[in-house]
Design an enzyme around this catalytic site. Structure first.
Site, mmCIF file in Angstrom:
data_model
loop_
_atom_site.group_PDB
_atom_site.id
_atom_site.type_symbol
_atom_site.label_atom_id
_atom_site.label_comp_id
_atom_site.label_asym_id
_atom_site.label_seq_id
_atom_site.Cartn_x
_atom_site.Cartn_y
_atom_site.Cartn_z
ATOM 1 N N SER A 169 2.116 -8.301 0.968
ATOM 2 C CA SER A 169 0.860 -7.638 0.718
ATOM 3 C C SER A 169 -0.166 -7.710 1.834
ATOM 4 C CB SER A 169 0.251 -8.249 -0.526
ATOM 5 O OG SER A 169 -0.174 -7.239 -1.297
ATOM 6 N N ASP A 215 -1.783 -6.915 -6.199
ATOM 7 C CA ASP A 215 -1.991 -7.561 -4.894
ATOM 8 C C ASP A 215 -3.457 -7.834 -4.628
ATOM 9 O OD1 ASP A 215 0.583 -6.845 -4.933
ATOM 10 O OD2 ASP A 215 0.458 -5.398 -3.296
ATOM 11 N N LYS A 263 6.249 1.494 3.077
ATOM 12 C CA LYS A 263 5.958 2.443 1.996
ATOM 13 C C LYS A 263 5.450 3.775 2.511
ATOM 14 C CE LYS A 263 4.289 -0.480 -1.605
ATOM 15 N NZ LYS A 263 3.628 -1.363 -0.681
HETATM 16 P P1 NG1 Z 1 3.884 -4.863 -1.837
HETATM 17 O O1 NG1 Z 1 5.059 -5.705 -1.862
HETATM 18 O O2 NG1 Z 1 2.696 -5.565 -1.328
HETATM 19 O O3 NG1 Z 1 4.092 -3.608 -1.118
HETATM 20 C C1 NG1 Z 1 3.775 -3.391 -4.092
HETATM 21 C C2 NG1 Z 1 2.489 -2.939 -4.775
HETATM 22 C C3 NG1 Z 1 2.138 -3.810 -5.983
HETATM 23 C C4 NG1 Z 1 3.331 -3.937 -6.909
HETATM 24 C C5 NG1 Z 1 4.568 -4.384 -6.111
HETATM 25 C C6 NG1 Z 1 5.811 -4.442 -6.948
HETATM 26 C C7 NG1 Z 1 0.937 -2.005 -3.124
HETATM 27 C C8 NG1 Z 1 -0.292 -2.240 -2.341
HETATM 28 N N1 NG1 Z 1 1.371 -3.008 -3.842
HETATM 29 O O4 NG1 Z 1 3.533 -4.561 -3.398
HETATM 30 O O5 NG1 Z 1 1.013 -3.272 -6.649
HETATM 31 O O6 NG1 Z 1 3.561 -2.745 -7.591
HETATM 32 O O7 NG1 Z 1 4.825 -3.530 -5.015
HETATM 33 O O8 NG1 Z 1 5.669 -5.336 -8.007
HETATM 34 O O9 NG1 Z 1 1.487 -0.922 -3.107
HETATM 35 MG MG MG Z 2 1.373 -3.590 0.520
#
Ligand code: NG1
Ligand code: MG
Length: 520
Positions: A169, A215, A263
């Protein structure tokens, strides 16, 4: 828990004793570099940490509670508002932003009009995360102080230690520390944690990811020494949860896979697609299980309807029609939803848009407009059954994990069995992420099985998945064995720099959340 973001006066308010030495060096470097770059001292530092999610994966955007904890790695923004205005455009303020890793993240200067912060989410630019925090914070400031509020110019130096795209995160840490920095720079003496979290959640969506709220909550609210139980309905709440004393003592190990899951690039087929699938599953279940015309609450989820919204509506209607006075426990409701999903959603290879639209009694155009237009997604078929099965069963595992934490083991001479129960739930999460939600990858699966063989009670991916980090619940006495096994069977096969080797595995204690540090 709720209340203002704390103001720290020394690093010991922020970090654990064992981290202070390294952190002090880093902070001194940040403040010295600030002086060199801008020719004046920083006034304050805004800080927000990364997080590891212990359990509750990919259910926050369906509005089910999750259990993350903050880590030591964080995003620091050193700031001064003493910016010469001579060359700033009329009706604009200036943002000068630099990064201690300037080769990777080049410095920028922006003149931004008072009215709006423009963010181009189609380009991958590190300062977008700052801008999204800026935009969110200014919206809040305008709500408080009126529309003719004039934002302050800022000069900023950032130092982030949360690895990007690593599932810890970094983005939420960056966005929430940015929003916090903007609030403080604009004269807010106290910043409310709930307000900051809510604005950071919405802000991060401006960068093109349809994220849930875990997060940002973990980053802002965490308290040293505790995990954080975060629930999203009826409103955002976070409460610290401590780990019981166990024997053998438990340690969380975080291991990088070094598979970068970005992402921004893969969202349309991974993260954003899952968010859409979950929302479509909620609408579909509503259409087949609730009376015709039932509207689901359009709640705070990133899309219009959520699986949690369906859950609540379904049981409220059941109780109403049966006249039941005692409601079922949430655990038994979730068990029932797992069974109903398995029965009612039968297409194992997924549903087409046409099939879903027919059941929802809308046109494919309407479906696209309502569900797939806000964020880019690419899919022919939507795996409603698998996604709903994961979400309901994972929400149930969070509750089971919480009730284990809340019931201290009675025999503390040996709690191996208790430890194993905690670990089993993590292992089940990994199985579900791999097979049902399809968000793991072979490297993460490998790290998990190596760790389990070497003595981990429970091992799983953490965060979005498709790479990134894994989290492992390991008895203190096995930490060394697990690390050695990874080195031998995984890391030695990759071509890693010294720096990467150093960062590959961390033993993590729950850290503290956002803070402001005033430089004197
Ligand atoms: P990360 O791993 O930080 O990309 C993402 C989402 C969370 C949650 C998790 C899966 C963002 C900022 N965060 O986290 O809200 O859905 O995946 O549990 O997209
Ligand atoms: Mg993230």
């Amino acid at each position: 828990m709720a209340g203002p973001v704390p103001v720290a006066s020394s690093l010991s308010d922020i970090y654990t004793v064992d981290a202070i030495g390294t952190q002090a060096k880093r902070w001194n470097n940040l403040l010295a570099r600030f002086q060199t770059i801008y020719g004046q001292p920083a006034e304050f530092v805004a800080r927000s940490p990364g997080r590891v999610n212990i359990i509750g994966e990919h259910i926050d955007y369906s509005l089910y509670p999750v259990l993350p904890m903050a880590i030591t790695a964080d995003s620091l923004l050193a700031v001064s508002t003493n910016v010469a205005s001579t060359n700033t455009k009329e009706g604009h303020y200036k943002i000068k932003i630099a990064n201690v890793q300037d080769a990777k993240f080049p410095a920028h200067e922006f003149d931004i009009p008072y009215e709006a912060v423009d963010i181009d989410a189609t380009v991958h630019e590190w300062t977008n995360y700052f801008k999204s925090g800026l935009r969110g914070a200014l919206e809040l400031l305008r709500k408080k102080h009126g529309n003719d509020f004039e934002p302050k110019s800022m000069q900023i130096l950032m130092d982030g230690t949360v690895p990007a795209g690593g599932g810890l995160s970094s983005s939420a840490a960056f966005v929430s520390s940015s929003a916090l920095a903007v609030m403080v720079a604009n004269g807010e003496k106290t910043v409310d944690k709930t307000e900051l979290t809510e604005l950071a959640i919405v802000s991060e969506r401006a960068v093109g990811v349809n994220s849930g709220g875990m997060d940002q909550s973990a980053s802002v609210f965490s308290e040293r020494g505790s995990a954080l139980f975060v629930s999203f309905t009826p409103s955002l709440k976070a409460r610290p949860v401590s780990f019981p004393k166990t024997n053998p003592e438990l340690t969380f190990l975080i291991a990088q896979s070094f598979v970068t899951a970005d992402k921004f690039v893969t969202g349309p087929v991974h993260y954003n697609l899952r968010v859409v699938e979950c929302s479509l599953a909620a609408a579909y279940l509503n259409a087949v299980l609730n009376p015709p015309g039932t509207q689901l609450p359009s709640d705070a989820s990133p899309l219009s309807v959520s699986l949690h919204g369906f859950h609540e509506t379904y049981f409220a209607l059941q109780e109403h029609s049966s006249g039941a006075t005692k409601s079922k426990s949430t655990e038994s409701q979730l068990e029932e939803l797992v069974a109903l999903t398995a029965e009612k959603l039968d297409k194992r290879d997924g549903y087409t848009r046409e099939e879903i639209a027919a059941v929802l009694n809308i046109s494919v155009d309407e479906l696209n407009k309502k569900f797939t237009s806000r964020f880019p997604v690419r899919a022919e078929k939507f795996k409603l059954r698998q996604r709903a099965l994961h979400v309901f069963s994972e929400a149930l595992r969070v509750l089971k994990f919480m009730s284990l934490l809340e019931q201290q083991p009675t025999n503390t001479d040996d709690t191996s069995e208790y430890n194993a129960q905690l670990g089993d739930l993590l292992n089940q999460t990994q199985d579900s992420c791999r097979d049902v939600y399809e968000c793991s990858c072979k490297e993460i699966d490998e790290l998990c099985s190596i760790a389990r063989k070497a003595g981990s009670y429970g091992s799983r991916l953490t965060g979005a998945g498709w790479g990134g980090c894994s989290v492992h619940l390991v008895p203190a006495g096995k930490v060394k064995a697990v690390r050695e096994a990874w080195e031998r069977e995984y890391y030695s096969k990759l071509d890693l720099s010294e720096e990467q080797k150093e960062a590959a595995v961390v033993v993590s204690k729950p850290g503290s959340g956002s803070a402001v540090y005033l430089v004197d």
